[in-house]
Design a protein around this motif. Sequence first.
Motif, PDB file in Angstrom:
ATOM      1  N   LYS A 174      -1.333   0.900  -7.172  1.00  0.00           N
ATOM      2  CA  LYS A 174      -0.209   1.794  -7.437  1.00  0.00           C
ATOM      3  C   LYS A 174      -0.351   3.067  -6.596  1.00  0.00           C
ATOM      4  CE  LYS A 174       2.190   4.053 -11.270  1.00  0.00           C
ATOM      5  NZ  LYS A 174       2.185   4.295 -12.710  1.00  0.00           N
ATOM      6  N   ASP A 175      -1.569   3.630  -6.556  1.00  0.00           N
ATOM      7  CA  ASP A 175      -1.811   4.813  -5.735  1.00  0.00           C
ATOM      8  C   ASP A 175      -1.585   4.507  -4.254  1.00  0.00           C
ATOM      9  OD1 ASP A 175      -2.430   6.415  -7.905  1.00  0.00           O
ATOM     10  OD2 ASP A 175      -4.608   6.201  -7.655  1.00  0.00           O
ATOM     11  N   LEU A 176      -2.055   3.347  -3.809  1.00  0.00           N
ATOM     12  CA  LEU A 176      -1.869   2.963  -2.405  1.00  0.00           C
ATOM     13  C   LEU A 176      -0.387   2.796  -2.069  1.00  0.00           C
ATOM     14  CD1 LEU A 176      -4.805   0.444  -1.902  1.00  0.00           C
ATOM     15  CD2 LEU A 176      -4.517   2.657  -0.759  1.00  0.00           C
ATOM     16  N   LYS A 177       0.384   2.243  -2.982  1.00  0.00           N
ATOM     17  CA  LYS A 177       1.825   2.075  -2.764  1.00  0.00           C
ATOM     18  C   LYS A 177       2.504   3.434  -2.643  1.00  0.00           C
ATOM     19  CE  LYS A 177       5.598  -0.197  -2.278  1.00  0.00           C
ATOM     20  NZ  LYS A 177       5.909  -0.676  -0.944  1.00  0.00           N
ATOM     21  N   ARG A 178       2.099   4.365  -3.493  1.00  0.00           N
ATOM     22  CA  ARG A 178       2.649   5.718  -3.429  1.00  0.00           C
ATOM     23  C   ARG A 178       2.293   6.365  -2.101  1.00  0.00           C
ATOM     24  NH1 ARG A 178       0.396  10.216  -3.609  1.00  0.00           N
ATOM     25  NH2 ARG A 178      -1.549   9.432  -4.447  1.00  0.00           N
ATOM     26  N   MET A 179       1.037   6.217  -1.657  1.00  0.00           N
ATOM     27  CA  MET A 179       0.619   6.782  -0.374  1.00  0.00           C
ATOM     28  C   MET A 179       1.386   6.142   0.772  1.00  0.00           C
ATOM     29  SD  MET A 179      -3.524   7.427  -0.859  1.00  0.00           S
ATOM     30  CE  MET A 179      -3.920   5.735  -0.682  1.00  0.00           C
ATOM     31  N   GLU A 180       1.605   4.837   0.694  1.00  0.00           N
ATOM     32  CA  GLU A 180       2.360   4.132   1.732  1.00  0.00           C
ATOM     33  C   GLU A 180       3.777   4.693   1.836  1.00  0.00           C
ATOM     34  OE1 GLU A 180       3.692  -0.393   2.899  1.00  0.00           O
ATOM     35  OE2 GLU A 180       3.696   0.212   0.793  1.00  0.00           O
ATOM     36  N   ALA A 192      -4.410   0.120 -10.726  1.00  0.00           N
ATOM     37  CA  ALA A 192      -4.173   1.556 -10.601  1.00  0.00           C
ATOM     38  C   ALA A 192      -4.337   1.995  -9.145  1.00  0.00           C
ATOM     39  CB  ALA A 192      -5.127   2.333 -11.502  1.00  0.00           C
ATOM     40  N   ARG A 193      -5.362   1.464  -8.470  1.00  0.00           N
ATOM     41  CA  ARG A 193      -5.562   1.798  -7.061  1.00  0.00           C
ATOM     42  C   ARG A 193      -4.416   1.269  -6.205  1.00  0.00           C
ATOM     43  NH1 ARG A 193     -11.320  -0.113  -5.542  1.00  0.00           N
ATOM     44  NH2 ARG A 193     -11.103  -1.413  -7.358  1.00  0.00           N
ATOM     45  N   ASP A 248      -8.340  -1.234 -13.051  1.00  0.00           N
ATOM     46  CA  ASP A 248      -8.688  -0.260 -12.017  1.00  0.00           C
ATOM     47  C   ASP A 248      -8.073  -0.655 -10.675  1.00  0.00           C
ATOM     48  OD1 ASP A 248     -10.139   2.043 -10.964  1.00  0.00           O
ATOM     49  OD2 ASP A 248     -11.443   0.557  -9.998  1.00  0.00           O
TER      50      ASP A 248
END
Length: 135
Positions: free
Chosen positions: A101-107, A98-99, A95
């Motif tokens: 990865k999401d944070l990297k995408r948002m960055e 996964a978070r 988890d």
Amino acid sequence: MNTDLDNISIGAFAKAAGIGVETIRFYQRKRLLPEPQRPPGGIRRYGRADVERVKFIKSAQRLGFSLDEVAQLLTLEDGTHCSEAAAFAARHLADVRARLKDLKRMETVLSRLVAQCSSHQGTIACPLIASLRSR
């Protein structure tokens, strides 16, 4: 103040554990921490095990475990359930990854939008606002 950690008041317990009295009461309501019996005419007393339990809870929270997950970990706390604890931690790690990865995408997206805002000139709408409207 009594310095013996085996017979302390809630205030001394809070100080020894590095938390507030209300946090202790909250943990008791959540059943993460047992509430000791009140002797007739006396006050509840706490001990070293209570301080260690709160430190366990705080350590788990620092690793990102929710209080519900901490409650589950506390059932494994005696150390004889290592494989169960490892499986539990592995799910939590998945988890966290996964978070991340999401944070990297948002960055990446935000970095690009901030750069567009910085280079923005003229009367064109703000690239950040325009992007958020179109999503």
